[in-house]
Design an enzyme around this catalytic site. Structure first.
Site, mmCIF file in Angstrom:
data_model
loop_
_atom_site.group_PDB
_atom_site.id
_atom_site.type_symbol
_atom_site.label_atom_id
_atom_site.label_comp_id
_atom_site.label_asym_id
_atom_site.label_seq_id
_atom_site.Cartn_x
_atom_site.Cartn_y
_atom_site.Cartn_z
ATOM 1 N N LYS A 13 0.861 -1.185 0.000
ATOM 2 C CA LYS A 13 0.000 0.000 0.000
ATOM 3 C C LYS A 13 0.899 1.238 0.000
ATOM 4 O O LYS A 13 1.955 1.232 0.641
ATOM 5 C CB LYS A 13 -0.913 0.005 1.232
ATOM 6 C CG LYS A 13 -1.851 -1.191 1.275
ATOM 7 C CD LYS A 13 -2.608 -1.260 2.573
ATOM 8 C CE LYS A 13 -3.696 -0.225 2.651
ATOM 9 N NZ LYS A 13 -4.535 -0.381 3.871
ATOM 10 N N ASP A 102 5.033 -2.820 11.383
ATOM 11 C CA ASP A 102 3.626 -2.489 11.124
ATOM 12 C C ASP A 102 2.862 -2.341 12.430
ATOM 13 O O ASP A 102 2.041 -1.419 12.584
ATOM 14 C CB ASP A 102 2.972 -3.541 10.222
ATOM 15 C CG ASP A 102 3.110 -4.965 10.753
ATOM 16 O OD1 ASP A 102 4.001 -5.237 11.606
ATOM 17 O OD2 ASP A 102 2.351 -5.838 10.298
#
Length: 252
Positions: A13, A102
């Site tokens: 992304k 993340d």
């Protein structure tokens, strides 16, 4: 203008951020030709000054993305590795770099937005859970297979469990397809709710529950605990970190 990259297990992304504004964003699957997909996606991008990436994938894919960045943006990529502390969040791991970047960035995003104390659940290939205190302390977390990986693992490790169609999630199933889907998705929901219960006291009694990841929206209706979606937490956290550490990205 910053190009932010979130290299997850399933897809990449990306987003372009200028100050507090998102100028563009998108995603590409690892199943695609990354160089071609990114060249097409970034063909009309404005010029960027910095490129910052967070990655949970292998070095080969990081290198392929870095090459695409150089070709499309004429910039080198700064890869953020998980720190012991940043942007008000303190990592609970004894070896800080072993916490997924993340997960750390999702906590940075939540803390910066004023959502702490909270529980953060990442629902993707893996199911990750983290407890974040009001003062930014990470109290630790859990990792388990995500619901879809649970299903794949079950089918791969058994001989007779062979669903012939995608199953529905039910309270009690009367066929194999529904039983596998229901068991795995409900197991994920149950683990999240147990973690919320067990960590609630340490977080002051009633922490918010925030769900991110590709399967978050599908899991949300299965939870009895109040919860809300937290979309693009890694990209938001990267934006916060990049704004707080401009010198690091320009030292390449």
């Amino acid at each position: 203008m910053k190009l932010l990259l979130d290299l997850g297990n399933t897809r990449l992304k990306w987003a372009v951020r200028e100050g507090a504004q998102w100028r563009a964003r998108g995603a590409v699957s690892w199943d695609s030709d990354i160089a071609t997909a990114l060249r097409e996606a970034w063909g009309e991008l404005p010029a960027v000054d910095d490129v910052v990436g967070a990655s949970v994938v292998d070095a080969a894919r990081e290198a392929a993305v870095a090459d695409a960045v150089r070709a499309g943006c004429a910039q080198d990529t700064f890869w953020l590795r998980t720190p012991a502390a940043a942007c008000g969040v303190r990592n609970a791991y004894d070896e800080p770099q072993r916490l997924g970047v993340d997960r750390f960035l999702a906590m940075v995003a939540a803390y910066d937005a004023g959502h702490a104390p909270c529980i953060l659940a990442g629902v993707g290939t893996a199911l990750t859970l983290d407890a974040l205190a009001a003062d930014g302390r990470h109290l630790g977390g859990l990792i388990a297979p995500g619901p879809q990986l649970m299903q794949q693992s079950l089918v791969g490790a058994t001989v007779r469990v062979r669903p012939e169609r995608p199953g529905e999630v039910l309270d009690a199933a009367a066929n194999t397809a529904d039983a596998v889907a229901s068991g795995c998705w409900q197991a994920a929901a149950a683990l999240i709710e147990r973690f919320v219960r067990r960590m609630s006291h340490s977080l002051g009694g009633n922490p918010a529950l925030r769900l991110g990841g590709g399967d978050a929206a599908a899991l949300l209706p299965l939870l009895e605990a109040p919860a809300e979606l937290a979309e693009d937490g890694v990209l938001h956290g990267l934006a916060v970190w990049a704004n707080a550490h401009p010198a690091a990205t320009r030292a390449l």
